[in-house]
Scaffold this motif. Sequence first.
Motif, mmCIF file in Angstrom:
data_model
loop_
_atom_site.group_PDB
_atom_site.id
_atom_site.type_symbol
_atom_site.label_atom_id
_atom_site.label_comp_id
_atom_site.label_asym_id
_atom_site.label_seq_id
_atom_site.Cartn_x
_atom_site.Cartn_y
_atom_site.Cartn_z
ATOM 1 N N VAL A 1 -15.958 63.138 22.326
ATOM 2 C CA VAL A 1 -15.662 64.485 22.814
ATOM 3 C C VAL A 1 -15.103 65.296 21.641
ATOM 4 O O VAL A 1 -14.100 65.974 21.756
ATOM 5 C CB VAL A 1 -14.644 64.464 23.972
ATOM 6 C CG1 VAL A 1 -14.541 65.823 24.629
ATOM 7 C CG2 VAL A 1 -15.002 63.440 25.010
ATOM 8 N N ASP B 1 -14.862 68.132 18.529
ATOM 9 C CA ASP B 1 -15.152 69.559 18.390
ATOM 10 C C ASP B 1 -16.210 69.820 17.327
ATOM 11 O O ASP B 1 -16.829 70.879 17.319
ATOM 12 C CB ASP B 1 -13.870 70.319 18.009
ATOM 13 C CG ASP B 1 -12.859 70.300 19.138
ATOM 14 O OD1 ASP B 1 -13.277 70.273 20.313
ATOM 15 O OD2 ASP B 1 -11.652 70.314 18.843
ATOM 16 N N HIS C 1 -21.246 65.346 22.280
ATOM 17 C CA HIS C 1 -21.788 65.234 23.633
ATOM 18 C C HIS C 1 -21.981 63.789 24.086
ATOM 19 O O HIS C 1 -22.702 63.533 25.042
ATOM 20 C CB HIS C 1 -23.127 65.962 23.725
ATOM 21 C CG HIS C 1 -23.042 67.403 23.334
ATOM 22 N ND1 HIS C 1 -22.425 68.350 24.107
ATOM 23 C CD2 HIS C 1 -23.470 68.053 22.223
ATOM 24 C CE1 HIS C 1 -22.495 69.523 23.513
ATOM 25 N NE2 HIS C 1 -23.099 69.366 22.354
ATOM 26 N N TRP D 1 -20.028 61.893 25.658
ATOM 27 C CA TRP D 1 -19.524 61.656 27.010
ATOM 28 C C TRP D 1 -20.616 61.896 28.046
ATOM 29 O O TRP D 1 -20.663 61.208 29.063
ATOM 30 C CB TRP D 1 -18.295 62.529 27.276
ATOM 31 C CG TRP D 1 -18.571 63.999 27.260
ATOM 32 C CD1 TRP D 1 -18.602 64.819 26.168
ATOM 33 C CD2 TRP D 1 -18.866 64.810 28.388
ATOM 34 N NE1 TRP D 1 -18.887 66.103 26.555
ATOM 35 C CE2 TRP D 1 -19.048 66.127 27.918
ATOM 36 C CE3 TRP D 1 -18.976 64.560 29.756
ATOM 37 C CZ2 TRP D 1 -19.353 67.178 28.765
ATOM 38 C CZ3 TRP D 1 -19.270 65.618 30.596
ATOM 39 C CH2 TRP D 1 -19.455 66.910 30.098
ATOM 40 N N PHE E 1 -15.033 58.030 32.023
ATOM 41 C CA PHE E 1 -13.953 58.974 31.770
ATOM 42 C C PHE E 1 -13.139 58.613 30.532
ATOM 43 O O PHE E 1 -12.206 59.332 30.178
ATOM 44 C CB PHE E 1 -13.036 59.064 32.995
ATOM 45 C CG PHE E 1 -13.754 59.603 34.193
ATOM 46 C CD1 PHE E 1 -14.014 60.959 34.293
ATOM 47 C CD2 PHE E 1 -14.193 58.758 35.191
ATOM 48 C CE1 PHE E 1 -14.689 61.461 35.395
ATOM 49 C CE2 PHE E 1 -14.867 59.254 36.290
ATOM 50 C CZ PHE E 1 -15.115 60.609 36.390
ATOM 51 N N PRO F 1 -13.780 58.801 27.216
ATOM 52 C CA PRO F 1 -13.669 59.785 26.134
ATOM 53 C C PRO F 1 -12.668 60.897 26.435
ATOM 54 O O PRO F 1 -11.898 61.295 25.564
ATOM 55 C CB PRO F 1 -15.087 60.350 26.014
ATOM 56 C CG PRO F 1 -15.954 59.268 26.541
ATOM 57 C CD PRO F 1 -15.161 58.618 27.636
ATOM 58 N N HIS F 2 -12.658 61.393 27.666
ATOM 59 C CA HIS F 2 -11.725 62.465 28.008
ATOM 60 C C HIS F 2 -10.285 61.953 28.019
ATOM 61 O O HIS F 2 -9.369 62.676 27.638
ATOM 62 C CB HIS F 2 -12.090 63.082 29.358
ATOM 63 C CG HIS F 2 -13.355 63.858 29.297
ATOM 64 N ND1 HIS F 2 -13.433 65.092 28.712
ATOM 65 C CD2 HIS F 2 -14.613 63.563 29.712
ATOM 66 C CE1 HIS F 2 -14.676 65.537 28.778
ATOM 67 N NE2 HIS F 2 -15.405 64.631 29.374
ATOM 68 N N PHE F 3 -10.079 60.719 28.447
ATOM 69 C CA PHE F 3 -8.742 60.132 28.441
ATOM 70 C C PHE F 3 -8.226 60.013 27.013
ATOM 71 O O PHE F 3 -7.093 60.389 26.712
ATOM 72 C CB PHE F 3 -8.763 58.762 29.123
ATOM 73 C CG PHE F 3 -7.479 58.004 28.981
ATOM 74 C CD1 PHE F 3 -6.360 58.350 29.721
ATOM 75 C CD2 PHE F 3 -7.390 56.952 28.084
ATOM 76 C CE1 PHE F 3 -5.169 57.651 29.582
ATOM 77 C CE2 PHE F 3 -6.210 56.250 27.937
ATOM 78 C CZ PHE F 3 -5.100 56.599 28.689
ATOM 79 N N ARG G 1 -9.243 61.668 24.405
ATOM 80 C CA ARG G 1 -9.059 63.024 23.863
ATOM 81 C C ARG G 1 -7.722 63.608 24.329
ATOM 82 O O ARG G 1 -6.979 64.193 23.552
ATOM 83 C CB ARG G 1 -10.224 63.900 24.307
ATOM 84 C CG ARG G 1 -10.120 65.357 23.956
ATOM 85 C CD ARG G 1 -10.254 65.573 22.446
ATOM 86 N NE ARG G 1 -10.228 66.975 22.138
ATOM 87 C CZ ARG G 1 -11.227 67.631 21.603
ATOM 88 N NH1 ARG G 1 -12.341 66.998 21.289
ATOM 89 N NH2 ARG G 1 -11.123 68.898 21.359
ATOM 90 N N ARG G 2 -7.417 63.445 25.605
ATOM 91 C CA ARG G 2 -6.170 63.980 26.154
ATOM 92 C C ARG G 2 -4.968 63.290 25.506
ATOM 93 O O ARG G 2 -3.980 63.937 25.171
ATOM 94 C CB ARG G 2 -6.153 63.803 27.665
ATOM 95 C CG ARG G 2 -5.015 64.540 28.320
ATOM 96 C CD ARG G 2 -5.083 64.492 29.811
ATOM 97 N NE ARG G 2 -5.376 63.150 30.267
ATOM 98 C CZ ARG G 2 -6.195 62.871 31.262
ATOM 99 N NH1 ARG G 2 -6.794 63.814 31.912
ATOM 100 N NH2 ARG G 2 -6.418 61.623 31.626
ATOM 101 N N GLU H 1 -4.598 64.696 21.961
ATOM 102 C CA GLU H 1 -4.028 66.043 21.964
ATOM 103 C C GLU H 1 -2.535 66.003 22.270
ATOM 104 O O GLU H 1 -1.754 66.736 21.658
ATOM 105 C CB GLU H 1 -4.759 66.916 22.983
ATOM 106 C CG GLU H 1 -6.160 67.297 22.547
ATOM 107 C CD GLU H 1 -6.945 67.987 23.639
ATOM 108 O OE1 GLU H 1 -6.467 68.054 24.804
ATOM 109 O OE2 GLU H 1 -8.054 68.454 23.338
#
Length: 146
Positions: free
Chosen positions: A65, A67, A75, A77, A108, A110-112, A114-115, A118
């Motif tokens: 994920v 930038d 892409h 994910w 989920f 990749p989003h975990f 990433r979060r 961050e």
Amino acid sequence: MPKLKLGAVVYGLLAVVWAVGIVLVLRHHGPYAEVHGAPLAATVVVLAATALLLAVGAVTRRGLVADDGPWICRHGWIVLFGLTAAGWVSAFLSNQDVPIWPTGPVAFLPHFIRRQQESYYDGVAEAEREIAAVRAEPDEVRPPGS
């Protein structure tokens, strides 16, 4: 030498887990003892593609994920969701009781990651701001008891 990111380690470990899963499926271990033909091939293909995708996330250190970077890093994910769906469809369409390796929570991941990344960088930035604020304060000598 670049610092190792936690996200890259998680992706790498999961890629290894999926690679072990491929070996177990190909050796007809456990619930795969009686599985042959298309369900077995579909499971191996989904496992191999998932392991490769997770390995790409680990090697590039950008994750799935990102930038910037290659298309797969921005892409990946979506591809992981597709592989998860393909695993579910393959298991559903087979008449045999084939376990589903690429489970929902993996989609989920990749989003975990990433979060978490961050949150880490937000915490580091906040700490740096606090340190800068403390350093910017003039050194005042305060009388005792004030």
